[in-house]
Design a protein around this motif. Structure first.
Motif, PDB file in Angstrom:
ATOM      1  N   THR A  38      -7.576  23.518  58.618  1.00  0.00           N
ATOM      2  CA  THR A  38      -7.108  24.017  57.316  1.00  0.00           C
ATOM      3  C   THR A  38      -6.079  25.118  57.516  1.00  0.00           C
ATOM      4  O   THR A  38      -5.056  25.166  56.821  1.00  0.00           O
ATOM      5  CB  THR A  38      -8.300  24.557  56.487  1.00  0.00           C
ATOM      6  N   ILE A  39      -6.345  25.993  58.485  1.00  0.00           N
ATOM      7  CA  ILE A  39      -5.373  27.074  58.756  1.00  0.00           C
ATOM      8  C   ILE A  39      -4.038  26.451  59.166  1.00  0.00           C
ATOM      9  O   ILE A  39      -2.972  26.857  58.687  1.00  0.00           O
ATOM     10  CB  ILE A  39      -5.897  28.021  59.863  1.00  0.00           C
ATOM     11  N   ALA A  40      -4.103  25.411  60.022  1.00  0.00           N
ATOM     12  CA  ALA A  40      -2.868  24.751  60.482  1.00  0.00           C
ATOM     13  C   ALA A  40      -2.111  24.151  59.292  1.00  0.00           C
ATOM     14  O   ALA A  40      -0.880  24.208  59.226  1.00  0.00           O
ATOM     15  CB  ALA A  40      -3.213  23.683  61.515  1.00  0.00           C
ATOM     16  N   ALA A  44       1.630  25.146  58.098  1.00  0.00           N
ATOM     17  CA  ALA A  44       2.700  24.138  58.011  1.00  0.00           C
ATOM     18  C   ALA A  44       3.313  24.099  56.608  1.00  0.00           C
ATOM     19  O   ALA A  44       4.497  23.814  56.449  1.00  0.00           O
ATOM     20  CB  ALA A  44       2.137  22.764  58.386  1.00  0.00           C
ATOM     21  N   GLY A  45       2.501  24.428  55.599  1.00  0.00           N
ATOM     22  CA  GLY A  45       2.952  24.291  54.200  1.00  0.00           C
ATOM     23  C   GLY A  45       4.012  25.290  53.765  1.00  0.00           C
ATOM     24  O   GLY A  45       4.636  25.118  52.726  1.00  0.00           O
ATOM     25  N   VAL A  46       4.230  26.374  54.544  1.00  0.00           N
ATOM     26  CA  VAL A  46       5.209  27.378  54.105  1.00  0.00           C
ATOM     27  C   VAL A  46       6.572  27.205  54.769  1.00  0.00           C
ATOM     28  O   VAL A  46       7.544  27.853  54.381  1.00  0.00           O
ATOM     29  CB  VAL A  46       4.717  28.842  54.342  1.00  0.00           C
ATOM     30  N   LEU A  53       3.780  31.890  58.151  1.00  0.00           N
ATOM     31  CA  LEU A  53       2.439  32.389  57.846  1.00  0.00           C
ATOM     32  C   LEU A  53       1.746  32.695  59.175  1.00  0.00           C
ATOM     33  O   LEU A  53       1.629  31.810  60.027  1.00  0.00           O
ATOM     34  CB  LEU A  53       1.662  31.315  57.069  1.00  0.00           C
ATOM     35  N   HIS A  54       1.322  33.949  59.325  1.00  0.00           N
ATOM     36  CA  HIS A  54       0.698  34.377  60.586  1.00  0.00           C
ATOM     37  C   HIS A  54      -0.811  34.526  60.375  1.00  0.00           C
ATOM     38  O   HIS A  54      -1.235  35.483  59.704  1.00  0.00           O
ATOM     39  CB  HIS A  54       1.234  35.743  61.029  1.00  0.00           C
TER      40      HIS A  54
END
Ligand SMILES: Cc1cc2nc3c(=O)[nH]c(=O)nc-3n(C[C@H](O)[C@H](O)[C@H](O)COP(=O)(O)O)c2cc1C
Length: 225
Positions: A38-40, A44-46, A53-54
């Motif tokens: 989910t974090i990945a 990727a979405g930004v 996104l860090h």
């Protein structure tokens, strides 16, 4: 940037499903960690907005980020007018179309990372461990267009997380104080880019009750023709 007619960009129509569901959740979150996949996906979405996104996963970096957030909160307490502004935004009249109502604020501060609002109405039990992750959104530039794209990127993160059943809180205090904004870039991210927003993401906590929907200004009040 202009609004234009035509088909929605791919993926955006699906994300719009989460708009009604999304709320800023200032309660403690559940203990389970946010899955790496989910974090990945959030990261990727930004990229389509030229933003980064860090995820702050390293324990040392997280400790430094917690310190930066606490420092920003402490410094703002002494900024002339800050306390008055917070009070005004949290005590709007009943028909107001903006502000942060009591139904969206917790009865007591639940975490030092969060902005300390005046007492609200939401129950907020303290779970033994809050498994939330903090994500920092940055842009290469810091001009008006970068801010607009950062807003779109933030929206994508919040809606994607909501769509995945996760809870979110945008946190902007560390960007509002120049010294902590600089420290966030240099000592937490080690990046020359400009921090625009910290976003807390996690599993919804055990607290019962729905967060009140915050009021919205009319379209005419926010859209410039
Ligand atoms: C750029 C931005 C910064 C924000 N910063 C904070 C913050 O520092 N602390 C906080 O509790 N909420 C913060 N919020 C959440 C807003 O208060 C919230 O979006 C607004 O009250 C509307 O409520 P909703 O998100 O539940 O629809 C921020 C929202 C945005 C868009």
């Amino acid at each position: 940037m202009q609004v234009h007619t035509g088909p929605a960009e791919s993926g955006l129509a699906e994300l719009s499903r989460a708009i009604e569901e999304r709320r800023s959740d200032r309660r403690p979150f559940g203990a389970a960690p946010v899955p790496a996949s989910t974090i990945a996906r959030l990261v990727a979405g930004v990229t389509r907005y030229g933003a980064t996104l860090h995820p702050v996963i390293d324990p040392g970096a997280r400790r430094r980020l917690d310190e930066v957030l606490a420092d920003a909160g402490a410094r703002q307490r002494f900024v002339p007018g800050y306390a008055a502004e917070l009070t005004i935004w949290s005590h709007r009249w009943t028909a107001a179309r903006d502000g942060v109502p009591a139904a969206a604020r917790t009865v007591h501060a639940t975490h030092p990372d969060l902005r300390a609002f005046p007492r609200g109405a939401l129950a907020a039990a303290r779970p033994p461990h809050d498994g939330s992750i903090l994500l920092v959104l940055t842009t290469v530039g810091d001009e008006v267009l970068d801010h607009l794209l950062a807003g779109e990127a933030a929206s994508a993160v919040l809606l994607t997380a909501t769509d995945q059943g996760l809870a979110t809180t945008p946190l902007s205090q560390s960007q509002e104080v120049p010294a902590t904004r600089a420290r966030l870039a240099s000592s937490v991210l080690h990046s020359p880019d400009h921090p625009q927003l910290v976003i807390r993401v996690g599993h919804p906590g055990p607290d019962p009750g729905r967060i009140g929907r915050t009021p919205r200004r009319t379209l005419d009040a926010v859209l410039l023709h």
